[in-house]
Write a protein that holds these residues in place. Sequence first.
Motif, mmCIF file in Angstrom:
data_model
loop_
_atom_site.group_PDB
_atom_site.id
_atom_site.type_symbol
_atom_site.label_atom_id
_atom_site.label_comp_id
_atom_site.label_asym_id
_atom_site.label_seq_id
_atom_site.Cartn_x
_atom_site.Cartn_y
_atom_site.Cartn_z
ATOM 1 N N THR A 83 33.986 49.071 43.793
ATOM 2 C CA THR A 83 33.853 47.622 44.001
ATOM 3 C C THR A 83 34.120 46.868 42.706
ATOM 4 N N VAL A 114 37.974 46.912 42.186
ATOM 5 C CA VAL A 114 38.666 46.031 43.127
ATOM 6 C C VAL A 114 38.652 44.575 42.657
ATOM 7 N N THR A 115 37.612 44.204 41.903
ATOM 8 C CA THR A 115 37.512 42.812 41.440
ATOM 9 C C THR A 115 38.202 42.595 40.095
ATOM 10 N N SER A 134 41.378 42.203 37.803
ATOM 11 C CA SER A 134 42.783 41.839 37.943
ATOM 12 C C SER A 134 43.541 42.178 36.662
ATOM 13 N N GLY A 184 40.350 51.251 42.266
ATOM 14 C CA GLY A 184 40.077 49.879 42.698
ATOM 15 C C GLY A 184 41.014 48.886 42.043
ATOM 16 N N SER A 185 41.280 49.082 40.759
ATOM 17 C CA SER A 185 42.204 48.193 40.039
ATOM 18 C C SER A 185 43.617 48.307 40.599
ATOM 19 N N ASN A 245 43.841 46.396 43.780
ATOM 20 C CA ASN A 245 43.917 44.964 43.501
ATOM 21 C C ASN A 245 45.316 44.563 43.044
ATOM 22 N N TYR A 246 45.933 45.429 42.252
ATOM 23 C CA TYR A 246 47.269 45.134 41.730
ATOM 24 C C TYR A 246 48.301 45.064 42.859
ATOM 25 N N GLY A 249 46.297 42.601 45.988
ATOM 26 C CA GLY A 249 45.475 41.448 45.643
ATOM 27 C C GLY A 249 45.992 40.116 46.146
ATOM 28 N N PHE A 282 42.762 41.109 51.834
ATOM 29 C CA PHE A 282 42.191 41.822 50.694
ATOM 30 C C PHE A 282 41.278 40.913 49.885
ATOM 31 N N LYS A 283 41.643 39.637 49.790
ATOM 32 C CA LYS A 283 40.791 38.676 49.075
ATOM 33 C C LYS A 283 39.440 38.537 49.761
ATOM 34 N N GLN A 319 37.414 41.472 48.746
ATOM 35 C CA GLN A 319 36.914 41.291 47.377
ATOM 36 C C GLN A 319 35.647 40.439 47.357
#
Length: 339
Positions: free
Chosen positions: A56, A59-60, A62, A183-184, A187-188, A191, A196-197, A200
């Motif tokens: 988590t 995922v947040t 960026s 997670g990153s 997001n990449y 995102g 997906f937002k 998040q």
Amino acid sequence: MDRIVGLLEHVVRLLTRHTSAFIILTAITAFFIPDVFAWVQQGQRASVILGFIMLTMGVTLSADDYRILFSRPLDIFIGSLAQFTVMPLVAWSLVRLFGLNPFLSAGIILVGCCPGGVSSNIMSYLCKGDVAYSIGMTTVSTLLSPVVTPLLVLWLAGASIEVNALGMFQNILLVTLLPVVCGSAFNYFFGHREGFKTVQRLMPGLSVICLALIVGGVIYQVRPQLMENGLDLFLLTIGVIFLHNGLGYLIGYVVGYICRFNTAKKRTLSIEVGMQNAGMATVLAHNFFATPAAIAANPLAALSIVPCAISCAYHSISGTVLAGIFVKMDERSSRKRTS
């Protein structure tokens, strides 16, 4: 569908706003109805839950958050250095001062050697700190933790208790660093998508629930020791945690003052240094110091988890209180300027 999402987001806001109360309620429930959380301690479920918490976090994060690491290298270096020197050494000093047994000592030292907690980012936001700096420090200390945490624990606790530094490195790598990276990556690549937002926005609430599950599972495991040793054990542990956490806040702020940071950065450094990822410490204590084999050989081995479990709740409470104090200071300054 929109109504359901709206309701879930409302629940998430409540959980993140009242994290401390939720964790305390979970701990009380686990103490009086322990069987509710028995399943958490079966197999590697606690490690999986911690892995999800770190997912988590990833995922947040960026690309902009990672750019912070390169745009403010000196600030991040100072913060990370303070994180991995102040708290481990204060922990070691306190266990020596109070003459704690090796298992309680291992738990306190383990908390001190862990990276910053994700909830510190929330506290920095609440007290108008430097949130970007907070995220940068948490990210770097988490990325460094697979190497730094086991080595520090081995150095500070290895003389009194067996420390499997290599196993700890592998465990942190799998349940901490890998989920953050995954997670990153999510997001990449995803995102920009609206769905997906939405995910998040729900992640902080899921993170709080997972942390509560870890605390509940730990209370279930250490309850026999708490019942046997009574109030004395609890008061001794909470006293050491109070000093450890409070000195972390104070020294972190002083370091920021010495480095001539602005007010927002000093507050953030104070919170980042003082608040640890006690959830990680709890899982590591369970996996390496309080294993079924270790407890069978010496029932006192279960005590290593007690400081970690209490820290999970206490750091959230103290961080909320400190953020509130900073906000009150701002309000007083504002009233003085307008009067």
